[in-house]
Design a protein around this motif. Sequence first.
Motif, PDB file in Angstrom:
ATOM      1  N   ASP A 166       0.851  -1.193   0.000  1.00  0.00           N
ATOM      2  CA  ASP A 166       0.000   0.000   0.000  1.00  0.00           C
ATOM      3  C   ASP A 166       0.883   1.238   0.000  1.00  0.00           C
ATOM      4  O   ASP A 166       1.918   1.279   0.664  1.00  0.00           O
ATOM      5  CB  ASP A 166      -0.869   0.028   1.257  1.00  0.00           C
ATOM      6  CG  ASP A 166      -1.952  -1.032   1.224  1.00  0.00           C
ATOM      7  OD1 ASP A 166      -2.518  -1.250   0.136  1.00  0.00           O
ATOM      8  OD2 ASP A 166      -2.223  -1.640   2.278  1.00  0.00           O
ATOM      9  N   SER A 167       0.432   2.240  -0.738  1.00  0.00           N
ATOM     10  CA  SER A 167       1.157   3.507  -0.736  1.00  0.00           C
ATOM     11  C   SER A 167       0.256   4.551  -0.103  1.00  0.00           C
ATOM     12  O   SER A 167      -0.938   4.326   0.068  1.00  0.00           O
ATOM     13  CB  SER A 167       1.468   3.919  -2.170  1.00  0.00           C
ATOM     14  OG  SER A 167       0.277   4.324  -2.804  1.00  0.00           O
ATOM     15  N   PRO A 168       0.843   5.711   0.225  1.00  0.00           N
ATOM     16  CA  PRO A 168      -0.039   6.807   0.628  1.00  0.00           C
ATOM     17  C   PRO A 168      -1.049   7.107  -0.485  1.00  0.00           C
ATOM     18  O   PRO A 168      -0.823   6.787  -1.653  1.00  0.00           O
ATOM     19  CB  PRO A 168       0.935   7.979   0.817  1.00  0.00           C
ATOM     20  CG  PRO A 168       2.247   7.335   1.147  1.00  0.00           C
ATOM     21  CD  PRO A 168       2.263   6.072   0.330  1.00  0.00           C
ATOM     22  N   ALA A 193      -2.246   9.000  -2.933  1.00  0.00           N
ATOM     23  CA  ALA A 193      -1.871  10.141  -3.770  1.00  0.00           C
ATOM     24  C   ALA A 193      -1.438   9.610  -5.127  1.00  0.00           C
ATOM     25  O   ALA A 193      -0.367   9.029  -5.265  1.00  0.00           O
ATOM     26  CB  ALA A 193      -0.739  10.919  -3.110  1.00  0.00           C
ATOM     27  N   GLU A 194      -2.271   9.815  -6.131  1.00  0.00           N
ATOM     28  CA  GLU A 194      -2.044   9.154  -7.420  1.00  0.00           C
ATOM     29  C   GLU A 194      -0.828   9.692  -8.169  1.00  0.00           C
ATOM     30  O   GLU A 194      -0.120   8.939  -8.832  1.00  0.00           O
ATOM     31  CB  GLU A 194      -3.298   9.265  -8.292  1.00  0.00           C
ATOM     32  CG  GLU A 194      -4.495   8.466  -7.766  1.00  0.00           C
ATOM     33  CD  GLU A 194      -5.211   9.142  -6.611  1.00  0.00           C
ATOM     34  OE1 GLU A 194      -4.919  10.325  -6.327  1.00  0.00           O
ATOM     35  OE2 GLU A 194      -6.076   8.506  -5.982  1.00  0.00           O
ATOM     36  N   SER A 195      -0.598  11.000  -8.078  1.00  0.00           N
ATOM     37  CA  SER A 195       0.571  11.538  -8.749  1.00  0.00           C
ATOM     38  C   SER A 195       1.838  10.959  -8.121  1.00  0.00           C
ATOM     39  O   SER A 195       2.786  10.585  -8.808  1.00  0.00           O
ATOM     40  CB  SER A 195       0.579  13.070  -8.653  1.00  0.00           C
ATOM     41  OG  SER A 195       1.598  13.598  -9.453  1.00  0.00           O
ATOM     42  N   GLY A 196       1.826  10.870  -6.804  1.00  0.00           N
ATOM     43  CA  GLY A 196       2.958  10.270  -6.097  1.00  0.00           C
ATOM     44  C   GLY A 196       3.150   8.813  -6.472  1.00  0.00           C
ATOM     45  O   GLY A 196       4.280   8.345  -6.638  1.00  0.00           O
ATOM     46  N   ILE A 197       2.059   8.092  -6.652  1.00  0.00           N
ATOM     47  CA  ILE A 197       2.153   6.676  -7.021  1.00  0.00           C
ATOM     48  C   ILE A 197       2.800   6.538  -8.403  1.00  0.00           C
ATOM     49  O   ILE A 197       3.760   5.786  -8.586  1.00  0.00           O
ATOM     50  CB  ILE A 197       0.745   6.017  -7.015  1.00  0.00           C
ATOM     51  CG1 ILE A 197       0.225   5.916  -5.578  1.00  0.00           C
ATOM     52  CG2 ILE A 197       0.785   4.642  -7.689  1.00  0.00           C
ATOM     53  CD1 ILE A 197      -1.245   5.533  -5.474  1.00  0.00           C
ATOM     54  N   GLY A 199       4.508   8.841 -10.102  1.00  0.00           N
ATOM     55  CA  GLY A 199       5.851   9.416 -10.093  1.00  0.00           C
ATOM     56  C   GLY A 199       6.860   8.494  -9.432  1.00  0.00           C
ATOM     57  O   GLY A 199       7.993   8.344  -9.894  1.00  0.00           O
ATOM     58  N   THR A 200       6.456   7.846  -8.366  1.00  0.00           N
ATOM     59  CA  THR A 200       7.331   6.889  -7.685  1.00  0.00           C
ATOM     60  C   THR A 200       7.615   5.699  -8.606  1.00  0.00           C
ATOM     61  O   THR A 200       8.745   5.210  -8.681  1.00  0.00           O
ATOM     62  CB  THR A 200       6.673   6.411  -6.371  1.00  0.00           C
ATOM     63  OG1 THR A 200       6.451   7.554  -5.540  1.00  0.00           O
ATOM     64  CG2 THR A 200       7.554   5.433  -5.626  1.00  0.00           C
ATOM     65  N   PRO A 251       8.820  12.807  -6.820  1.00  0.00           N
ATOM     66  CA  PRO A 251       8.417  11.401  -6.764  1.00  0.00           C
ATOM     67  C   PRO A 251       9.374  10.468  -7.517  1.00  0.00           C
ATOM     68  O   PRO A 251       9.581   9.324  -7.097  1.00  0.00           O
ATOM     69  CB  PRO A 251       7.028  11.402  -7.415  1.00  0.00           C
ATOM     70  CG  PRO A 251       6.507  12.789  -7.188  1.00  0.00           C
ATOM     71  CD  PRO A 251       7.722  13.681  -7.280  1.00  0.00           C
ATOM     72  N   GLU A 270       3.594  15.324  -2.137  1.00  0.00           N
ATOM     73  CA  GLU A 270       3.474  13.868  -2.283  1.00  0.00           C
ATOM     74  C   GLU A 270       4.836  13.204  -2.168  1.00  0.00           C
ATOM     75  O   GLU A 270       4.975  12.131  -1.568  1.00  0.00           O
ATOM     76  CB  GLU A 270       2.772  13.522  -3.608  1.00  0.00           C
ATOM     77  CG  GLU A 270       1.328  14.026  -3.606  1.00  0.00           C
ATOM     78  CD  GLU A 270       0.480  13.557  -4.787  1.00  0.00           C
ATOM     79  OE1 GLU A 270       0.790  12.517  -5.387  1.00  0.00           O
ATOM     80  OE2 GLU A 270      -0.514  14.247  -5.089  1.00  0.00           O
ATOM     81  N   PHE A 282       5.680  10.482   0.626  1.00  0.00           N
ATOM     82  CA  PHE A 282       6.059   9.120   0.217  1.00  0.00           C
ATOM     83  C   PHE A 282       7.449   8.779   0.765  1.00  0.00           C
ATOM     84  O   PHE A 282       7.681   7.672   1.252  1.00  0.00           O
ATOM     85  CB  PHE A 282       6.080   8.989  -1.313  1.00  0.00           C
ATOM     86  CG  PHE A 282       4.751   8.630  -1.928  1.00  0.00           C
ATOM     87  CD1 PHE A 282       3.647   9.438  -1.755  1.00  0.00           C
ATOM     88  CD2 PHE A 282       4.606   7.479  -2.699  1.00  0.00           C
ATOM     89  CE1 PHE A 282       2.427   9.116  -2.334  1.00  0.00           C
ATOM     90  CE2 PHE A 282       3.389   7.137  -3.276  1.00  0.00           C
ATOM     91  CZ  PHE A 282       2.296   7.964  -3.094  1.00  0.00           C
TER      92      PHE A 282
END
Lengths: 326, 356
Positions: free
Chosen positions: A55-57, A59-63, A65-66, B140, B174, B178
Amino acid sequence: MAQLNMAQALNRALRDAMTDDPNVVVFGEDVGPYGGVFTVTEGLTAQFGEDRCFDSPLAESGIVGTAVGMAMYGMRPVVEMQFDAFAYPAFEQITSHVAKMRNRTRGKVALPMVIRIPYGGGIGGVEHHGDSSEAYYTHTPGLTVVTPGTTADAYSLLRAAIESPDPVIFMEPKSRYWSRADLELPARTDAMNRAVVRRVGQDVTLIAYGSTVQTCMETADAAKEEGWDVEVVDLRSLTPLDEDTVCASVRKTGRAVVVHESSVFSGYGAEVAATVSEKCFHWLEAPVLRVGGFDVPYPPKDLEEHQLPHPDRILDTIARLQWEDQ
Amino acid sequence: MKSIEASPELTLPGRKPIQLVDENGSAVGDLPDERVLRSLHRAMVLGRRFNRQATALTKQGRLAVYPSSVGQEACEVGATLALQADDWLFPTYRDTLAAVTRGVPAVETLTLLRGDWHSGYDPYAYRVAPLCTPLSTNGPHAVGLAHAARLRGDSLAVLVFMGDGATSEGDAHEAFNFAAVFNAPVVFFIQNNQWAISVPLSKQSKALTLAHKAIGYGMPGYHVDGNDAAAVYTVVSEALERARSGGGPSIVEGLTYRIDPHTNSDDTNRYRDASDAEPWRATDPILRFNRLLGVDESAYADEADRMMAELRAEMNKDAHVDPDELFEHVYAVPTPRLRAQAAALRAELAVDRDEA
């Protein structure tokens, strides 16, 4: 042979991909122990551990981007956006980076990653849970956009998407998650980059993808009673569009209707209709017509039956294809 | 030095920026060794020449645009030299100097700004991501790469640059969050140069310092004199080392000033008084190191002259990109549609040539 629904086939695809390649990692919102709101990631954390499915925080942009950074490091992330409209916060990452990194770096940095997006309506969802967002992605060079219309293709397409050297927007027709089929896995259909003729017919081609494949199959059955022998093409791959399969069908039948859930104006069907008109003009007996959603925001539950393509509306559209007896 | 040590209870950053060399060039804290100080000085001197040269190239029409980092050399150089060989750097469009300091050939860092392609170097060769234009979106990416390295058990840290304006963007938030949740080995280096084109920091954030933001994410934040290369180098080195050894991410704010316009095509007279920069000129990072080390820019004049002559020679060559390449890198294998478009463009160009 096992009876699986589409969600289970997708789950099996993730499981098999993770088994075959330790670089495949799955993350997003609620995809860990909970198994995803549509159960697509069920059991993956238990089987592969929290480093492989987590699970991630929220936050879709963060997902996304990560996932870009992880892919740069050689991993193959598969991320879930949970619902179509909830992917919009990630739009900048998808259009400015996911789609452009290979080109920006002249092929030095590839981003083999998959962004899974459950999309479309028909499940009585509340606002923001029924969008058909595929055209946003197909309009972006650098993205591969695919969507399974059948349970068998769901497995094969997802396996192929994960193995692709390019980023893939994997759109899952959520109204078909529970469609069951007998599957002999891990045997694969050759679904990537290729459309398929789902049903052979002589009079008219229905061009469909995702949820409307089933709708068009039902329409084809009903059309028999009207005396029309309907061919159904399941696109599977929206980018690239398999023009050869589509055009071969239309050149044979001479008539075509594109059917999708999303609003017709500037929708993906416009591209298909334009392509068919350009390449099959001399074979066409009538203009290419489109059946899709009205140009309205996706409606609430009580009204969505009017928005979604249904066999009667598709039959009415077929009837408008300038038949000789008209 | 106490304030820059890892603190499990996350004490708030100091109101006064961490400083090791004051404006007069006097040591006011424990300095890095002489060798490091000299390399910082050298890189700053060469860096300023690079900045000046690049701006000059815009006037000669050899660069489409250049966002200068004049006045910010201590941040660009101090943070970058803190990186070890295996570490990664994620720069923004203003950080060409950081990329150069990391070892990317100067001419390759300018490809984006010259306009012959969107990025000019192999990120894997230098462990430097492409210069990132959309604000904070590299955050990110840095977190993802760092997280992937940690999952693989590789000991490295990632340094990501962003500006004060970028901290207002959602992706900054974010990325901070993260990184903290994943305990990713990342150091966010915020170059607070006071201006986002025409918008001053006061309209960007009400935070006491930008370093204070770190506390809310559960990571340490350090507020550093960004015109003191020794302080930047020391704090970023410690933050990177803590990240590498599993101690998690941190935010370092370098307090500095954008002496030049946003780019060569910006006019600062429309939004700030020339006097605004004056106090910052007095705290100039190079001047300070000249005084500290008792040598001035002339120590590196020959080397700088040579480098700039080389750069000019490279930049004076006309870059030619085969239009066919437009279609080559969109996908691993060009789609049939792209192949058809490439053929159409080739045919169009052939007709043009015949007519010429």
